[in-house]
Design a protein around this motif. Structure first.
Motif, PDB file in Angstrom:
ATOM      1  N   LEU A 318       9.483  72.393  12.339  1.00 54.46           N
ATOM      2  CA  LEU A 318      10.589  71.541  11.909  1.00 54.46           C
ATOM      3  C   LEU A 318      11.733  72.359  11.326  1.00 54.46           C
ATOM      4  N   ILE A 319      11.458  73.173  10.319  1.00 53.88           N
ATOM      5  CA  ILE A 319      12.528  73.799   9.546  1.00 53.88           C
ATOM      6  C   ILE A 319      13.285  74.839  10.366  1.00 53.88           C
ATOM      7  N   THR A 320      12.631  75.406  11.401  1.00 53.15           N
ATOM      8  CA  THR A 320      13.313  76.362  12.274  1.00 53.15           C
ATOM      9  C   THR A 320      13.776  75.728  13.577  1.00 53.15           C
ATOM     10  N   ALA A 321      13.474  74.436  13.763  1.00 48.03           N
ATOM     11  CA  ALA A 321      13.755  73.783  15.049  1.00 48.03           C
ATOM     12  C   ALA A 321      13.299  74.710  16.175  1.00 48.03           C
ATOM     13  N   ALA A 322      12.030  75.065  16.155  1.00 43.19           N
ATOM     14  CA  ALA A 322      11.518  76.182  16.943  1.00 43.19           C
ATOM     15  C   ALA A 322      11.754  76.047  18.440  1.00 43.19           C
ATOM     16  N   ASP A 323      11.719  74.818  18.976  1.00 46.65           N
ATOM     17  CA  ASP A 323      11.893  74.673  20.417  1.00 46.65           C
ATOM     18  C   ASP A 323      13.358  74.594  20.830  1.00 46.65           C
ATOM     19  N   GLN A 324      14.282  74.520  19.873  1.00 50.72           N
ATOM     20  CA  GLN A 324      15.715  74.636  20.165  1.00 50.72           C
ATOM     21  C   GLN A 324      16.440  74.999  18.867  1.00 50.72           C
ATOM     22  N   PRO A 325      16.581  76.275  18.585  1.00 50.44           N
ATOM     23  CA  PRO A 325      17.042  76.691  17.256  1.00 50.44           C
ATOM     24  C   PRO A 325      18.539  76.625  17.012  1.00 50.44           C
ATOM     25  N   SER A 326      19.306  75.957  17.868  1.00 49.98           N
ATOM     26  CA  SER A 326      20.727  75.753  17.577  1.00 49.98           C
ATOM     27  C   SER A 326      21.221  74.490  18.257  1.00 49.98           C
ATOM     28  N   LEU A 327      22.238  73.875  17.650  1.00 51.01           N
ATOM     29  CA  LEU A 327      22.806  72.649  18.211  1.00 51.01           C
ATOM     30  C   LEU A 327      23.955  72.949  19.166  1.00 51.01           C
ATOM     31  N   GLY A 328      24.768  73.940  18.856  1.00 53.39           N
ATOM     32  CA  GLY A 328      25.884  74.275  19.744  1.00 53.39           C
ATOM     33  C   GLY A 328      27.106  73.405  19.549  1.00 53.39           C
ATOM     34  N   GLY A 329      27.279  72.861  18.342  1.00 56.52           N
ATOM     35  CA  GLY A 329      28.481  72.089  18.073  1.00 56.52           C
ATOM     36  C   GLY A 329      29.728  72.951  18.119  1.00 56.52           C
ATOM     37  N   VAL A 330      30.860  72.360  18.503  1.00 60.76           N
ATOM     38  CA  VAL A 330      32.117  73.092  18.639  1.00 60.76           C
ATOM     39  C   VAL A 330      33.221  72.370  17.874  1.00 60.76           C
ATOM     40  N   TYR A 331      34.333  73.071  17.686  1.00 56.29           N
ATOM     41  CA  TYR A 331      35.473  72.600  16.887  1.00 56.29           C
ATOM     42  C   TYR A 331      36.709  72.900  17.717  1.00 56.29           C
ATOM     43  N   LYS A 332      37.309  71.873  18.301  1.00 56.91           N
ATOM     44  CA  LYS A 332      38.367  72.090  19.270  1.00 56.91           C
ATOM     45  C   LYS A 332      39.670  71.426  18.840  1.00 56.91           C
ATOM     46  N   LEU A 333      40.776  72.153  19.110  1.00 57.19           N
ATOM     47  CA  LEU A 333      42.109  71.612  18.878  1.00 57.19           C
ATOM     48  C   LEU A 333      42.383  70.517  19.903  1.00 57.19           C
ATOM     49  N   VAL A 334      42.787  69.328  19.427  1.00 49.27           N
ATOM     50  CA  VAL A 334      43.061  68.216  20.346  1.00 49.27           C
ATOM     51  C   VAL A 334      44.521  67.767  20.307  1.00 49.27           C
ATOM     52  N   ALA A 335      45.240  68.151  19.249  1.00 50.16           N
ATOM     53  CA  ALA A 335      46.667  67.800  19.160  1.00 50.16           C
ATOM     54  C   ALA A 335      47.356  68.781  18.226  1.00 50.16           C
ATOM     55  N   ARG A 336      48.641  69.070  18.520  1.00 51.77           N
ATOM     56  CA  ARG A 336      49.422  69.966  17.670  1.00 51.77           C
ATOM     57  C   ARG A 336      50.778  69.340  17.383  1.00 51.77           C
ATOM     58  N   GLU A 337      51.311  69.696  16.247  1.00 51.50           N
ATOM     59  CA  GLU A 337      52.624  69.167  15.872  1.00 51.50           C
ATOM     60  C   GLU A 337      53.710  69.885  16.677  1.00 51.50           C
ATOM     61  N   LYS A 338      54.602  69.103  17.270  1.00 54.37           N
ATOM     62  CA  LYS A 338      55.725  69.657  18.027  1.00 54.37           C
ATOM     63  C   LYS A 338      56.905  68.708  17.899  1.00 54.37           C
ATOM     64  N   LYS A 339      57.988  69.212  17.350  1.00 51.70           N
ATOM     65  CA  LYS A 339      59.207  68.423  17.160  1.00 51.70           C
ATOM     66  C   LYS A 339      58.940  67.152  16.358  1.00 51.70           C
ATOM     67  N   GLY A 340      58.136  67.288  15.315  1.00 53.24           N
ATOM     68  CA  GLY A 340      57.906  66.175  14.413  1.00 53.24           C
ATOM     69  C   GLY A 340      56.896  65.151  14.892  1.00 53.24           C
ATOM     70  N   ALA A 341      56.237  65.387  16.031  1.00 53.34           N
ATOM     71  CA  ALA A 341      55.238  64.443  16.552  1.00 53.34           C
ATOM     72  C   ALA A 341      54.034  65.237  17.046  1.00 53.34           C
ATOM     73  N   TYR A 342      52.926  64.535  17.278  1.00 55.40           N
ATOM     74  CA  TYR A 342      51.735  65.200  17.785  1.00 55.40           C
ATOM     75  C   TYR A 342      51.740  65.218  19.307  1.00 55.40           C
ATOM     76  N   GLU A 343      51.465  66.387  19.860  1.00 54.98           N
ATOM     77  CA  GLU A 343      51.338  66.561  21.310  1.00 54.98           C
ATOM     78  C   GLU A 343      49.874  66.823  21.638  1.00 54.98           C
ATOM     79  N   PRO A 344      49.263  66.024  22.524  1.00 52.06           N
ATOM     80  CA  PRO A 344      47.856  66.266  22.864  1.00 52.06           C
ATOM     81  C   PRO A 344      47.698  67.576  23.631  1.00 52.06           C
TER      82      PRO A 344
END
Length: 480
Positions: A318-344
């Motif tokens: 359990l504590i090591t999640a031995a049969d799959q020791p990582s989830l692989g979550g990611v953190y991705k940019l989905v929108a950025r500010e451009k000219k005072g508004a968000y651009e996807p």
């Protein structure tokens, strides 16, 4: 150095990007990131979100100390003093939305959304993913084990095999959220209010002249909490008979022995022998605990063999999640500010599963009003109103768009809750018992076919037509 100070619990490239934004004068530009995972762990039909409380605590304490600044000044990048002065005044001023801990979650849906200055949003990526990925992984593993041992007691015994102290403590908390009943870790018990349980080690037996003497001495010390480890020498020939003698002595004092624990050997055979011997001795109340590298698969097999086990001590697997020791979550940019508004924005990859979903989004759990069960999760752009107004929704499979249906009689429950607004904590962190109860309520929303641990039915996570169209538009824009 303060071990609990986590500001530099980050990858160096985050600091380098912050520096580049400072140099270019773009540090105050707003950005929106989303954290999610692409694939369910363990072949499971769902995951259990956890880690939010630690993320909140991390954000609350996020400042650069003099020691941090001194360390950064020594780096080979030779950051300019003006940048280091900027870090001295750093605090998180953005917005964070997240699903509550204990929520059942699925691939490619935003579990955490960060809207902040790029200078801030970039820094917190590493720690946020670290906390989310590990605790969600352990909570999911614990929930799988709970699915196959729903009516028995589950004890988390993993501390000595965990990857360091933090993993042991926060892993115990994640397991408790998902249905475990107690932990052996006293620090986790003290920090979070988790019930604690323990027996004794083989060393206690070895340190006495006989096993019988060891059991009786232990019972003298803790007459109301007697649980005896019976496999130091031979469980059936000596351990269980000596435990029975001790139990009889306790009865003469008006006491009852709680349990015996088997930690090696053929657990199915020994537990059946133990149950027969205990019952024959008039001790049907003595429970049988089993440990020794147990997980959900071993529990299924032991139950198929009619093992007589009342309590499962689950540690390493359990504590090591031995049969799959990582989830692989990611953190991705989905929108950025451009000219005072968000651009996807979008990330495109040669691997289709790595192509991100652009734009600022909300997730809704579509609950069928007739059955009270979850029909699907629906990812919509934040400015879409159809789902909030209960309008008919078209649910379709992005890989096979011809597979679709219209839902009408539903409730769209928003999953992302405001946690931080303008840098201020607006979310009242629930008590651990409330999170645990909420997780059980979540399970009741889903048909059993989605929850089974072997070959679960695939739960639908759908993009709204507007989200799908935006994704196709940006793919075409960048790929021609």
């Amino acid at each position: 150095m303060s071990y609990s100070h986590l500001t530099l619990h980050t990858d160096k490239y985050q600091i380098n990007m912050m520096y580049a934004h400072w140099v270019q004068g773009s540090l105050n530009k707003k950005a929106v990131f989303e954290a999610y995972f692409r694939k369910l762990p363990f072949g499971n039909g769902y995951a259990v979100f956890a880690g939010l409380e630690r993320i909140v605590d991390y954000i609350r304490q996020l400042t650069f100390s003099d020691e941090d600044i001194h360390y950064l000044r020594q780096q080979e990048e030779r950051y300019k003093e003006g940048f280091l002065d900027e870090l001295k005044n750093f605090r998180f001023t953005g917005n964070i939305h997240a699903v509550p801990e204990g929520t059942l979650v699925f691939p490619n849906e935003p579990l955490i959304r960060v809207e902040a200055r790029i200078f801030e949003a970039q820094l917190i990526e590493t720690a946020l993913l670290n906390f989310m990925n590990y605790q969600t992984l352990i909570a999911t593993k614990a929930s799988r084990i709970k699915q196959v041992a729903a009516n028995e007691t589950l004890l988390e015994f993993g501390t000595r095999r965990a990857q360091e102290a933090d993993a042991a403590v926060w892993g115990a908390r994640a397991a408790y959220i998902a249905g475990f009943d107690a932990t052996s870790n006293l620090r986790a018990g003290m920090l979070f209010g988790i019930p604690t349980k323990g027996t004794h080690a083989h060393a206690w037996i070895q340190d006495h002249d006989t096993e019988e003497e060891a059991f009786q001495k232990f019972a003298e010390a803790l007459p109301d909490q007697v649980s005896l480890l019976v496999d130091t020498y031979d469980s059936v020939k000596s351990g269980i008979p000596n435990a029975i003698k001790t139990a009889k002595l306790l009865e003469q004092q008006g006491k009852r022995m709680n349990s015996i624990r088997i930690d090696s050997g053929d657990l199915a055979y020994i537990s059946k022998q133990a149950r027969e011997m205990l019952d024959r001795a008039g001790l049907p109340y003595v429970k049988i605990i089993a440990s020794n590298d147990i997980d959900e698969n071993i529990i299924i097999n032991l139950k198929a063999q009619q093992a007589k086990i009342d309590v499962w001590g689950v540690g390493t697997q359990l504590i090591t999640a031995a049969d799959q020791p990582s989830l692989g979550g990611v953190y991705k940019l989905v929108a950025r500010e451009k000219k005072g508004a968000y651009e996807p924005v979008i990330k495109i990859s040669g691997n289709p599963e790595k192509v991100s979903n652009p734009g600022i989004k909300e997730i809704y759990r579509i609950i069928n009003k007739e059955t009270g069960k979850a029909e699907a999760d629906y990812i919509a752009q934040s400015d879409e109103t159809d789902v909030r107004r209960g309008k008919p929704l078209k649910l379709f499979d992005p890989l096979q768009p011809y597979k679709n249906k219209i839902v009408t009689n539903y409730e769209g429950v928003p999953l992302l809750k405001p946690i931080y607004i303008d840098g201020e904590l607006v979310y009242s962190l629930p008590k651990l018992e409330d999170i645990r109860r909420f997780h059980q309520e979540q399970l009741q929303l889903f048909w059993p076919e989605y929850l089974r641990i072997l070959n679960p039915e695939l739960y639908r996570v759908n993009l709204s037509p507007a989200s799908w169209a935006l994704k196709m538009k940006l793919i075409q824009k960048y790929n021609g």
